[in-house]
Write a protein that holds these residues in place. Structure first.
Motif, PDB file in Angstrom:
ATOM      1  N   VAL A 166     -21.903  58.801 101.825  1.00  9.33           N
ATOM      2  CA  VAL A 166     -20.781  59.637 102.262  1.00  9.33           C
ATOM      3  C   VAL A 166     -19.551  58.755 102.456  1.00  9.33           C
ATOM      4  O   VAL A 166     -19.614  57.742 103.145  1.00  9.33           O
ATOM      5  N   GLU A 167     -18.436  59.143 101.811  1.00  8.41           N
ATOM      6  CA  GLU A 167     -17.160  58.463 101.984  1.00  8.41           C
ATOM      7  C   GLU A 167     -16.243  59.325 102.839  1.00  8.41           C
ATOM      8  O   GLU A 167     -16.101  60.523 102.591  1.00  8.41           O
ATOM      9  N   THR A 168     -15.613  58.704 103.818  1.00  8.22           N
ATOM     10  CA  THR A 168     -14.661  59.410 104.670  1.00  8.22           C
ATOM     11  C   THR A 168     -13.281  58.796 104.485  1.00  8.22           C
ATOM     12  O   THR A 168     -13.103  57.590 104.684  1.00  8.22           O
ATOM     13  N   PRO A 169     -12.288  59.592 104.090  1.00  2.00           N
ATOM     14  CA  PRO A 169     -10.938  59.053 103.885  1.00  2.00           C
ATOM     15  C   PRO A 169     -10.274  58.694 105.206  1.00  2.00           C
ATOM     16  O   PRO A 169     -10.415  59.408 106.202  1.00  2.00           O
ATOM     17  N   LEU A 170      -9.553  57.583 105.210  1.00  2.00           N
ATOM     18  CA  LEU A 170      -8.899  57.102 106.435  1.00  2.00           C
ATOM     19  C   LEU A 170      -7.389  56.997 106.305  1.00  2.00           C
ATOM     20  O   LEU A 170      -6.654  57.445 107.180  1.00  2.00           O
ATOM     21  N   TYR A 171      -6.901  56.380 105.219  1.00  2.00           N
ATOM     22  CA  TYR A 171      -5.488  56.039 105.128  1.00  2.00           C
ATOM     23  C   TYR A 171      -4.926  56.346 103.744  1.00  2.00           C
ATOM     24  O   TYR A 171      -5.637  56.289 102.739  1.00  2.00           O
ATOM     25  N   ARG A 172      -3.630  56.620 103.713  1.00  2.00           N
ATOM     26  CA  ARG A 172      -2.871  56.680 102.465  1.00  2.00           C
ATOM     27  C   ARG A 172      -2.245  55.314 102.198  1.00  2.00           C
ATOM     28  O   ARG A 172      -1.684  54.693 103.102  1.00  2.00           O
ATOM     29  N   ASP A 173      -2.330  54.875 100.965  1.00  2.00           N
ATOM     30  CA  ASP A 173      -1.769  53.592 100.551  1.00  2.00           C
ATOM     31  C   ASP A 173      -0.741  53.856  99.451  1.00  2.00           C
ATOM     32  O   ASP A 173      -1.097  54.251  98.340  1.00  2.00           O
ATOM     33  N   THR A 174       0.533  53.671  99.768  1.00  2.00           N
ATOM     34  CA  THR A 174       1.609  53.998  98.826  1.00  2.00           C
ATOM     35  C   THR A 174       1.555  53.102  97.596  1.00  2.00           C
ATOM     36  O   THR A 174       1.457  51.875  97.710  1.00  2.00           O
ATOM     37  N   MET A 175       1.625  53.710  96.419  1.00  2.00           N
ATOM     38  CA  MET A 175       1.671  52.953  95.172  1.00  2.00           C
ATOM     39  C   MET A 175       3.121  52.620  94.835  1.00  2.00           C
ATOM     40  O   MET A 175       4.009  53.476  94.921  1.00  2.00           O
ATOM     41  N   LEU A 176       3.346  51.373  94.441  1.00  2.00           N
ATOM     42  CA  LEU A 176       4.695  50.868  94.208  1.00  2.00           C
ATOM     43  C   LEU A 176       4.859  50.343  92.781  1.00  2.00           C
ATOM     44  O   LEU A 176       3.969  49.656  92.257  1.00  2.00           O
ATOM     45  N   ALA A 177       5.997  50.653  92.182  1.00  2.00           N
ATOM     46  CA  ALA A 177       6.393  49.993  90.934  1.00  2.00           C
ATOM     47  C   ALA A 177       7.049  48.673  91.317  1.00  2.00           C
ATOM     48  O   ALA A 177       7.914  48.623  92.184  1.00  2.00           O
ATOM     49  N   VAL A 178       6.611  47.576  90.690  1.00  2.00           N
ATOM     50  CA  VAL A 178       7.091  46.234  91.018  1.00  2.00           C
ATOM     51  C   VAL A 178       7.734  45.631  89.768  1.00  2.00           C
ATOM     52  O   VAL A 178       7.101  45.579  88.700  1.00  2.00           O
ATOM     53  N   ALA A 179       8.989  45.193  89.892  1.00  5.97           N
ATOM     54  CA  ALA A 179       9.733  44.724  88.718  1.00  5.97           C
ATOM     55  C   ALA A 179      10.791  43.709  89.139  1.00  5.97           C
ATOM     56  O   ALA A 179      11.117  43.593  90.332  1.00  5.97           O
ATOM     57  N   PRO A 180      11.359  42.969  88.182  1.00 15.08           N
ATOM     58  CA  PRO A 180      12.452  42.056  88.511  1.00 15.08           C
ATOM     59  C   PRO A 180      13.623  42.802  89.126  1.00 15.08           C
ATOM     60  O   PRO A 180      13.859  43.974  88.829  1.00 15.08           O
TER      61      PRO A 180
END
Length: 347
Positions: free
Chosen positions: A198-212
């Motif tokens: 069983v997996e229980t969700p805990l946190y949201r992790d923001t996805m980021l675009a990374v560039a020069p």
């Protein structure tokens, strides 16, 4: 009362010392070692490898297997030149072995709790970006709260962590999921047999675009502005998320470099060799070097961080205190946002 006790004792699905659904599911003429042998055979596919895992001789494992088959009156494995394959009966027993071990661990540690402390060993697994962030904070909290608890740790990607849970090799795993991979924001079963893990969700992790620096000029969507750039990919699941996110933004990414190391990714971006998509958690430790900037992806593209354990293991005090310690951490410290599931039923 006497008749009820006698009926339980004579039932082919009773097991002294274990109560509830697990007891009714395990024949009384099997013991824990029989179940461990069958579980090891399921995981390894050979008698030799199972014996090595358990620390027994090959003849001892073979003898145990034959004894169990004779007592049950049906075969548990099919033998071939390439090893062994479990029969339907063998597979079902192997699945129950995880639950039975969790129940015994719970009983043992609950007795320890009566003495006012949680002792024993917690076997923990986590994904790479959790290793320098969530894991040290969790281990420090556990050390302060439960100094009698010994914790071991191994770093693996989520699919491997879930496999280790199913095999009984670890007690708790930190995992993550991406939008669209079938694991939502409510506790869910991740195995074909319900409630094995069983997996229980805990946190949201923001996805980021990374560039020069300067790559995100204008008001366009962060990822769409990078459509003509060369991309740096990560692990297979992360690469899958990158492909899906870019396709939603209207283009096919040109992935020219691949590494799972967030520090290496930011170094490659700083050198002008590509752009990438990274979770906020990975940048807590890696940071952004000079000349590199990030922007959140548009839409609901966050990944979700989960805690996972075998079904029933929440009764094990060591597992319970670890989950409580994890929930007590300040997510903002790691660039995360708390996630409160609206649904509390299992998948």
């Amino acid at each position: 009362m006497v008749e009820a006790a006698r009926a339980s004792h004579n039932s082919p699905f009773g097991m002294p010392g274990i109560t509830g659904d697990y007891a009714r599911a395990v024949p009384s003429d099997l013991d824990l070692l029989d179940l461990r042998v069958i579980r090891a055979l399921a995981d390894t596919g050979s008698v030799t490898a199972a014996a090595a895992r358990l620390g027994y001789s090959q003849p001892a494992v073979t003898q145990r297997l034959r004894r169990a088959e004779a007592q049950l009156g049906q075969p548990l494995v099919l033998r071939s030149t390439r090893g062994v394959t479990l029969t339907e009966a063998g597979r079902r027993l192997a699945q129950h072995a995880v639950h039975v071990q969790a129940a015994l661990d719970a009983a043992r540690q609950e007795l320890d709790e009566l003495a006012g402390t949680t002792t024993g060993t917690l076997r923990l697994a986590g994904f790479p970006s959790a290793s320098p962030t969530l894991v040290p904070a969790l281990l420090s909290t556990l050390h302060d709260r439960q100094p009698g608890l010994t914790v071991s740790y191994v770093e693996v990607e989520p699919p491997e962590g879930l496999d280790l849970l199913r095999s009984g090799s670890i007690d708790l795993a930190l995992t993550f999921s991406y939008p669209g991979d079938g694991r939502g924001q409510a506790p869910t079963s991740t195995a074909t047999t319900p409630d094995v893990v069983v997996e229980t969700p805990l946190y949201r992790d923001t996805m980021l675009a990374v560039a020069p620096a300067g790559s995100f000029a204008g008001s366009g969507a962060a990822l769409a502005t990078l459509s003509g750039a060369r991309f740096i990919g990560g692990c297979p699941r992360c690469r899958g998320h990158l492909l899906a996110a870019c396709r939603r933004a209207g283009f096919e990414p040109d992935i020219v470099l691949e590494t799972d190391n967030a520090l290496a990714v930011t170094g490659l971006v700083a050198a002008g060799l590509g752009v990438a998509v990274l979770p906020s958690l990975s940048l807590v430790s890696a940071g952004l070097p000079d000349g590199v900037e990030s922007r959140p992806l548009d839409g609901d593209d966050d990944r979700v961080v989960h805690v996972a354990h075998a079904s029933g293991a929440e009764r094990v005090p060591a597992v319970r205190v670890a989950v409580e310690a994890l929930a007590s951490l300040d997510p903002a410290r790691f660039g995360l946002r708390p996630l409160r599931p609206d649904v509390s039923t299992r998948g």
